[in-house]
Design a protein around this motif. Structure first.
Motif, PDB file in Angstrom:
ATOM      1  N   PHE A  92     128.178 -70.205 -92.089  1.00 10.17           N
ATOM      2  CA  PHE A  92     129.408 -69.486 -92.372  1.00 10.17           C
ATOM      3  C   PHE A  92     130.385 -70.331 -93.169  1.00 10.17           C
ATOM      4  O   PHE A  92     130.311 -71.556 -93.178  1.00 10.17           O
TER       5      PHE A  92
ATOM      6  N   LYS B   7     133.508 -71.039 -92.647  1.00  7.94           N
ATOM      7  CA  LYS B   7     134.215 -72.041 -91.854  1.00  7.94           C
ATOM      8  C   LYS B   7     133.276 -72.656 -90.819  1.00  7.94           C
ATOM      9  O   LYS B   7     133.713 -73.144 -89.791  1.00  7.94           O
TER      10      LYS B   7
ATOM     11  N   ALA C 265     131.866 -72.170 -88.240  1.00  4.79           N
ATOM     12  CA  ALA C 265     131.771 -71.475 -86.953  1.00  4.79           C
ATOM     13  C   ALA C 265     130.897 -72.226 -85.964  1.00  4.79           C
ATOM     14  O   ALA C 265     130.116 -71.628 -85.233  1.00  4.79           O
ATOM     15  N   LEU C 266     131.011 -73.552 -85.953  1.00  8.57           N
ATOM     16  CA  LEU C 266     130.312 -74.332 -84.933  1.00  8.57           C
ATOM     17  C   LEU C 266     131.016 -74.124 -83.604  1.00  8.57           C
ATOM     18  O   LEU C 266     132.180 -73.734 -83.561  1.00  8.57           O
ATOM     19  N   PHE C 267     130.294 -74.409 -82.504  1.00 10.37           N
ATOM     20  CA  PHE C 267     130.903 -74.243 -81.189  1.00 10.37           C
ATOM     21  C   PHE C 267     131.571 -75.550 -80.787  1.00 10.37           C
ATOM     22  O   PHE C 267     130.889 -76.539 -80.520  1.00 10.37           O
ATOM     23  N   PRO C 268     132.903 -75.582 -80.737  1.00  8.61           N
ATOM     24  CA  PRO C 268     133.599 -76.851 -80.514  1.00  8.61           C
ATOM     25  C   PRO C 268     133.414 -77.406 -79.110  1.00  8.61           C
ATOM     26  O   PRO C 268     133.641 -78.587 -78.890  1.00  8.61           O
TER      27      PRO C 268
ATOM     28  N   ARG D 262     121.543 -75.704 -87.344  1.00 11.73           N
ATOM     29  CA  ARG D 262     121.640 -74.642 -86.358  1.00 11.73           C
ATOM     30  C   ARG D 262     121.125 -73.323 -86.924  1.00 11.73           C
ATOM     31  O   ARG D 262     120.498 -72.530 -86.218  1.00 11.73           O
TER      32      ARG D 262
END
Lengths: 378, 317
Positions: free
Chosen positions: A100, A102, A104-107, A165
């Motif tokens: 994506f 931005k 959209a990684l999971f912080p 990912r």
């Protein structure tokens, strides 16, 4: 499954280069706000190829990508991925990896947990997950960074996590939604080459969306140029650059100067002047046309200098000159064609003399250097 | 010079001159070299306010150490822990404490359960009209005081209220909906919902929509997206909302008093009784301190385990 290198484990069904992975047929998207976001788009993409959809903001490229991802449903038309309509399964059942804009990684997860996420969600054998995650961390050159939290990684490293990912569950199709737009130039160029390397290693069919013409030229097997919701041209990078179909494409890739006029045999007429050029397409004499000549195709010399090799020659004055390192950019206004300025690249400024602002100069080109397109009523 | 007259007639706009004057006055009152203390100066009023509260607490602590002399109805002279012993040995007070804790816990649970989807809807909807409606519906009861609201509930849920009328239409005999523990929790949840929604909304807004889309493209169905992405990412907001709702419920007075009908006292009601009914300041103070301690310990434990949430200092956890 053995722990082979990613390239050994085939991702896409069918032989690369032989089957159609993505088929977009006559797709139109109407958000109901006047203009069509995407209008009658059609194209095919072969398995294992890297396609870039290139266009300015608002050209409909992201909408087209989101429809291919299945996040939006086209108003009309059909999109199939490996023969199956894309909306035949809910998003979490599709075999499409997406990076994506931005990221959209999971912080709240580490890099490794981010990469393991799709494997867990897709119920891979839990025993194989750590090995697969390590394999993909290595693939994106992040070996040993698995335990870092996302906010402990640099921008480039975060990019790499996002790529890993999106690819770790071996999707049939990889979609890239301008993921490099936020990076600085150096990092962006590095990541462009990385995308290319990884895509070649895995052979995954990829569609990339960008407004960066350089990125499109560097990474792609095929480029689609979009403007105003329409596909302007679909070609290989070299062909797109050398033989643009219309003035928009000519202007969007590279730096060009445009001259309006009407068609005459062997060129165009602008006022009293004949300018040599190549007609792109068949049109009658007198048709309103637009000539485009690239900055690097125009020769420049001191007034009265030797431009005998050029069949079109104009005289003018240097209005501005900008040192760009590997080249010098001149902005020249000519006497013959008032009202426009020509942009000219002069390469190798080290060994040539420079022209100061106000210097009288001569510029010229050959018939094959100027492409002439029919003016579009817009 | 010809421009001189022009220059002399020139004046800065009135607003600018007033601001300049104020600046000059401020420089006199608070010279620039005191600049580093400005922060403390601005903090002082708030510190004083809290200070008064702390002073009051000390006074209460002092009061709690004197028992009521039943012959004179004045606090006794000698210091004693008798009031605390009374509380510790009284099954009634244990029941009240337990009821307050259970009530607060249940209120937190149900409020968050209702507030999460409400705020999620409010934050995520693309329709401005729906967002506004949700906000108005949320705020309308917010403007109505707690007592009036409790009274409204009394009317609607009374034995001849609208709810029982509706039940009567489908053939159900009137049931006692009020003056029991569920009624108090119901009232509290209704009262706390706007607080929780308002505290959750920013936490949910902070979760990019793209992150949810990404999770679903990676293979998570909505339940998994909720469980693995929304819930952990909204945790600061949930912790903050739980703390606010929990402490407000634990110390609430009006709902247990009005909807409990005297049978469902919380700690605050017991304190009120001691102060204003039996006039036992000592016992009331002991109960009050107990309540403060209870609330502080719970808040402390929550902050220690989950971080301060959106209440402030962003904890690492």
């Amino acid at each position: 499954m053995t722990n082979g290198s990613p390239s050994e484990s085939a991702i896409s069904p069918g032989k690369p280069g032989q089957s159609t992975a993505v088929h977009v047929r006559d797709v139109t998207m109407d958000f109901g706000n006047g203009a069509l976001a995407v209008s009658n788009a059609s194209f095919e993409l072969e398995t294992g190829k890297f396609l870039t959809i290139l266009g300015p903001s608002g050209s409909g490229k992201t909408t087209l990508l989101r429809m291919i991802a299945g996040f939006e449903t086209p108003t009309s038309g059909e999109i199939t991925v490996n023969g199956k309509p894309v909306d035949s399964a809910p998003p979490h059942r599709r075999s499409i990896g997406m990076v994506f804009q931005k990221l959209a990684l999971f912080p709240h997860m580490t890099a490794a947990e981010n990469i393991a996420f799709p494997l867990k969600m897709r119920r891979f054998n839990p025993k194989t997950i750590p090995g697969r995650v390590d394999e993909f961390l290595d693939l994106v050159k992040l070996g040993g960074y698995g335990n870092r939290r996302i906010n402990e990684l640099s921008g480039g490293q975060q990019q790499r996590v996002a790529i890993a990912r999106a690819l770790v569950f071996k999707p049939e199709l990889l979609l890239l939604d301008e993921p490099l737009a936020a990076l600085d130039v150096k990092l962006r160029e590095e990541m462009q080459l990385e995308f290319r390397r990884i895509q070649h290693e895995l052979g995954v069919t990829t569609i990339n969306v960008t407004h960066d013409q350089r990125e499109a030229l560097v990474v792609s097997d095929d480029i689609i140029v979009m403007d105003g919701g329409r596909i302007q041209q679909h070609a290989k990078p070299v062909d797109l650059y050398r033989a643009p179909d219309n003035a928009f494409v000519a202007g969007f890739l590279g730096v060009a100067s445009f001259i309006n006029g009407h068609a005459v045999p062997g060129g165009l007429a602008s006022g009293e002047n004949f300018l040599s050029g190549t007609h792109a397409g068949d049109f009658a004499d007198g048709t309103a046309v637009r000539g485009a000549v690239r900055a690097e195709q125009i020769r420049i010399a001191a007034e009265g200098g030797q431009l005998t090799a050029c069949d079109t020659r104009l005289t003018g004055t240097v209005r501005d000159t900008i040192f760009e390192g590997e080249r010098q950019l001149y902005v020249v206004a000519t006497e013959e064609i008032p009202g426009i300025t020509f942009r000219i690249y002069h390469h190798d400024p080290e060994s040539f003399g420079l022209f100061e602002i106000g210097t009288r100069v001569m510029i010229g080109w050959n018939a094959r250097d100027m492409k002439i397109f029919e003016s579009r009523a817009s | 010079m010809p421009r001189d007259s022009e220059d002399r007639s020139f004046r800065y706009p009135l607003k600018w001159r007033i601001m300049d004057g104020l600046n000059a006055a401020l420089d006199l009152l608070w010279p620039r070299r005191l600049g580093r203390y400005t922060g403390w100066a601005l903090l002082t009023p708030a510190l004083l306010l809290v200070g008064i509260l702390v002073l009051g607490l000390f006074q209460i602590a002092e009061n709690s150490l004197h028992t009521l002399d039943t012959s004179t109805f004045l606090p006794g002279e000698e210091y004693t822990l008798a009031n605390y012993l009374i509380v510790a040995e009284s099954p009634t007070y244990w029941r009240i404490i337990w009821r307050s804790l259970l009530g607060a816990g249940l209120t937190v649970f149900f409020t968050l359960l209702l507030a999460l989807p409400y705020s999620y809807m409010m934050v995520r909807t693309n329709k401005a009209a729906l967002r506004k409606t949700l906000l108005i519906v949320l705020f309308l009861p917010f403007f109505i005081g707690q007592v009036v609201r409790a009274y409204g509930i009394l009317i609607v849920m009374g034995s001849s209220g609208a709810v029982n009328d509706a039940l009567g239409l489908v053939g159900i005999e009137p049931i006692r909906l009020l003056f029991n523990f569920p009624a108090v929790v119901f009232g509290l949840v209704q009262y706390m919902l706007p607080f929780a929604v308002l505290m959750l909304a920013p936490a949910l807004t902070a979760i990019p929509r793209e992150t949810e889309t990404a999770a679903s493209s990676l293979g998570a169905n909505w339940l998994k997206v909720f469980r693995h992405v929304i819930l952990p990412m909204a945790k600061p907001g949930l912790v903050g909302a739980a703390l606010v709702v929990g402490t407000l419920s634990l110390t609430d007075f009006a709902m247990p008093a009005m909807l409990g009908g005297g049978s469902q006292d919380f700690i605050a009601n017991a304190i009120y009784d001691q102060f204003f009914r039996t006039a036992d300041q000592g016992l009331g103070s002991a109960l009050a301190l107990l309540l403060v301690a209870l609330g502080s310990v719970i808040a402390g434990v929550v902050i220690a385990f989950f971080g301060a949430g959106t209440l402030g200092m962003r904890g690492r956890k």
